[in-house]
Design a protein around this motif. Structure first.
Motif, mmCIF file in Angstrom:
data_model
loop_
_atom_site.group_PDB
_atom_site.id
_atom_site.type_symbol
_atom_site.label_atom_id
_atom_site.label_comp_id
_atom_site.label_asym_id
_atom_site.label_seq_id
_atom_site.Cartn_x
_atom_site.Cartn_y
_atom_site.Cartn_z
ATOM 1 N N CYS A 408 0.854 -1.187 0.000
ATOM 2 C CA CYS A 408 0.000 0.000 0.000
ATOM 3 C C CYS A 408 0.891 1.238 0.000
ATOM 4 C CB CYS A 408 -0.955 0.028 1.190
ATOM 5 S SG CYS A 408 -0.147 0.220 2.793
ATOM 6 N N TYR A 431 -1.263 -3.493 -5.193
ATOM 7 C CA TYR A 431 -2.611 -3.544 -4.622
ATOM 8 C C TYR A 431 -3.201 -2.140 -4.495
ATOM 9 C CZ TYR A 431 -1.612 -8.428 -3.848
ATOM 10 O OH TYR A 431 -1.280 -9.751 -4.056
ATOM 11 N N GLU A 432 -2.849 -1.278 -5.467
ATOM 12 C CA GLU A 432 -3.402 0.074 -5.529
ATOM 13 C C GLU A 432 -4.079 0.318 -6.882
ATOM 14 O OE1 GLU A 432 -3.859 2.134 -3.282
ATOM 15 O OE2 GLU A 432 -2.286 2.023 -1.742
ATOM 16 N N GLY A 437 -7.234 -1.308 -5.157
ATOM 17 C CA GLY A 437 -7.148 -0.136 -4.257
ATOM 18 C C GLY A 437 -8.269 -0.052 -3.241
ATOM 19 N N LYS A 529 -10.461 -4.542 0.002
ATOM 20 C CA LYS A 529 -10.226 -3.540 1.039
ATOM 21 C C LYS A 529 -11.498 -2.808 1.406
ATOM 22 C CE LYS A 529 -5.436 -2.657 -0.334
ATOM 23 N NZ LYS A 529 -4.478 -1.654 -0.871
#
Length: 553
Positions: A408, A431-432, A437, A529
């Motif tokens: 992140c 993972y953005e 994200g 997320k």
């Protein structure tokens, strides 16, 4: 008239009663209904002046015989949204803006539209809407901010972010940062460098959807009010001639946009937006063409953050048309394309001379023989990644170093500011992406922290998120496929050697195919997320993760 569907006939008597409730006269009911999409709000500096622009557009429409009717579009300030959960909402607003504008325009049967955007996702969102709705449409933006002045030098928002990084490194005092804070952004308008907002406003001119000066006339100049009046008048001319967005935004027009993008050194976000806009116009824009166009398009401008000139200086040098005229000397443009002026590109740019060869380099003396943006591919980015080549230091054009892996943005920033990143490293932030994200955050904070720490010419940063137009250095974003869908970036481990070769358009991790296959066997998808709300819906709907687009089939 399209608006007759809500104004004429016995069945429309209830509709007319509602128009009477709005105060419409019988005379107005007989005239074309022109929707003015106002992106005015009081939180985005680039939009706080749009109320004045809209009033000028209304006057232009009325003078030319139309009935102007204003309705709103939202906009997010990427600067204010940067570095926290708010940035997850930036890119997703593009589709929200397009969808809501489509709803308003078609529900009320407007005959024509004038779009008044300005900032990052607002411009492409409204261009997408214009292509979908396909009634005569003209764009006039709110205009760029004037450059700031700190210690006798011009500056902008990117310098402000880098000042924070310099403070963390002990290279700048709190008083120095406060000086930047007070003077970096001196007026309303889109931030003063060739960042995403100004990139897209300039490319709106190139596409043929905005009048001359749309991308460069400063927000605080009265000339912009005159431009807005002319936009209002011009849309009535387009309505009379039945010139529509899809007549203008053709495949050739998008090639022009990509070509001028290379010459200007626009934001890498243009590589997200142009294909999405093209899709709405019925044009499939394959980014494979980007490197082909870059190979033959000289980079003529080094506007901030790539250099020390600003949009106001581009305007004084002759603006976008002057850049296009330079490129046309090499026959690089499709000059037969129609525009909102009712004239072709060739007719528009004829006689638009370059008034300052230091701001707009002549084609005989470019900054480089190749364009400002490059698309990289390799085993780390099989579907592509994007870098702003014109903002990369020469010594970083080819770079190899160990991966420093973070899942992140926040963890990466903490490591950078904590002194854990050293010269030669390759910071990987994953993972953005659009799904992971979710929302594909911009990485201006990490790149600014790297620059502020004095590592801008020795450290590369790679992410499946995206980069702000204000980012500089070896910042490679939009890596696709993203980590959340099992892209190779998800399989990179701490210490893996990563090679960036911008001249060769490659991005590779030096791990054998067998080892990558073994890692893939062990890889497990992460839990989302965000599981509720608009972001969760967006993440589930994204159908082209490489450009964060919800593409309608």
């Amino acid at each position: 008239m399209k608006s007759d569907a809500v104004k004429c006939g016995m069945q429309q008597a209830p509709h007319r009663s509602l128009f009477h409730a709005l105060g419409f006269t019988e005379e107005e009911m007989k005239k074309p209904l022109v929707g003015i999409v106002s992106s005015y709000n009081e939180i985005v500096p680039g939009h706080m002046n749009i109320d004045k622009i809209v009033n000028a557009v209304k006057m232009g429409v009325a003078m030319a015989g139309g009935v102007p009717v204003v309705f709103p579009a939202i906009a997010v300030c990427d600067g204010i949204a940067m570095g926290h959960v708010g940035m997850k909402y930036s890119l997703v607003t593009r589709d929200l803006i397009a969808d809501s504008t489509e709803c308003m325009a078609l529900a009320h049967q407007f005959d024509a539209l004038v779009m008044v955007p300005n900032c990052d996702k607002n411009v492409p969102g409204l261009l997408m809407a214009a292509a979908r709705i396909n009634v005569p449409t003209v764009f006039v933006s709110g205009g760029p901010m004037l450059a700031g002045h700190v210690k006798g030098k011009k500056t902008s928002l990117s310098s402000m972010f880098e000042a924070v990084g310099a403070y963390s490194a002990g290279k700048m005092s709190e008083e120095d940062v406060r000086d930047f804070e007070q003077h970096a952004c001196p007026t309303c308008g889109s931030c003063s460098g060739m960042y995403t907002a100004n990139s897209m406003n300039c490319l709106t001119e190139v596409l043929g959807m905005g009048l001359k000066g749309n991308g460069t006339i400063p927000a605080v100049y009265s000339e912009r009010l005159a431009l807005a009046k002319h936009a209002g008048m011009k849309v009535m001319e387009m309505l009379e001639k039945n010139i529509r967005p899809r007549d203008i935004m053709t495949e050739e027009a998008f090639y022009n946009a990509l070509t001028v993008d290379m010459a200007l050194g626009c934001s890498t976000n243009s590589m997200l937006h142009l294909p999405a806009i093209a899709h709405e116009a019925g044009v499939e824009l394959n980014l494979e063409i980007a490197n082909e166009l870059s190979a033959k398009t000289p980079n003529l401008c080094h506007l901030a953050p790539a250099g020390h000139t600003y949009i106001e200086e581009l305007n004084e040098a002759g603006g976008v048309y002057a850049v296009m005229n330079e490129l046309n000397k090499k026959g690089l443009l499709r000059t037969e394309c129609m525009t909102v002026t009712g004239k072709t590109v060739g007719e528009n740019i004829a006689g638009c001379v370059n008034k300052n060869p230091e701001v707009i380099r002549p084609v005989e003396n470019p900054y480089s023989q190749t364009g400002g943006i490059a698309v990289l591919k390799g085993n780390l980015a099989p579907e592509g990644a994007v870098v702003k080549r014109s903002a990369v230091a020469p010594e970083m054009m080819v770079h190899e170093g160990p991966a420093r892996v973070f899942d992140c943005e926040e963890d990466a920033i903490a490591a950078i500011k904590g002194g854990q990143i050293i010269a030669g490293d390759v910071v990987v932030i994953r993972y953005e992406g659009p799904k992971g994200g979710p929302g594909m955050r911009e990485m201006l904070n990490p790149t600014s922290a790297i620059a502020g720490m004095g590592l801008g010419s020795t450290v590369a940063l790679i992410t499946d998120g995206r980069f702000s137009g204000a980012s500089r250095g070896a910042s490679i974003g939009h890596v696709s496929p993203e980590a959340a869908v099992g892209g190779p970036i998800a399989l990179v481990e701490e210490g893996d050697l990563i090679q960036v070769n911008i001249p060769a358009n490659t991005l590779t991790v030096k791990v054998s195919e067998e080892e990558m296959a073994a890692r893939r066997e062990k890889w497990q998808p992460r839990e989302p997320k965000v599981t509720t709300g608009y972001l969760a819906r967006y993440a589930s709907l994204v159908t082209d993760a490489s450009r964060g687009a919800i593409l309608k089939k």
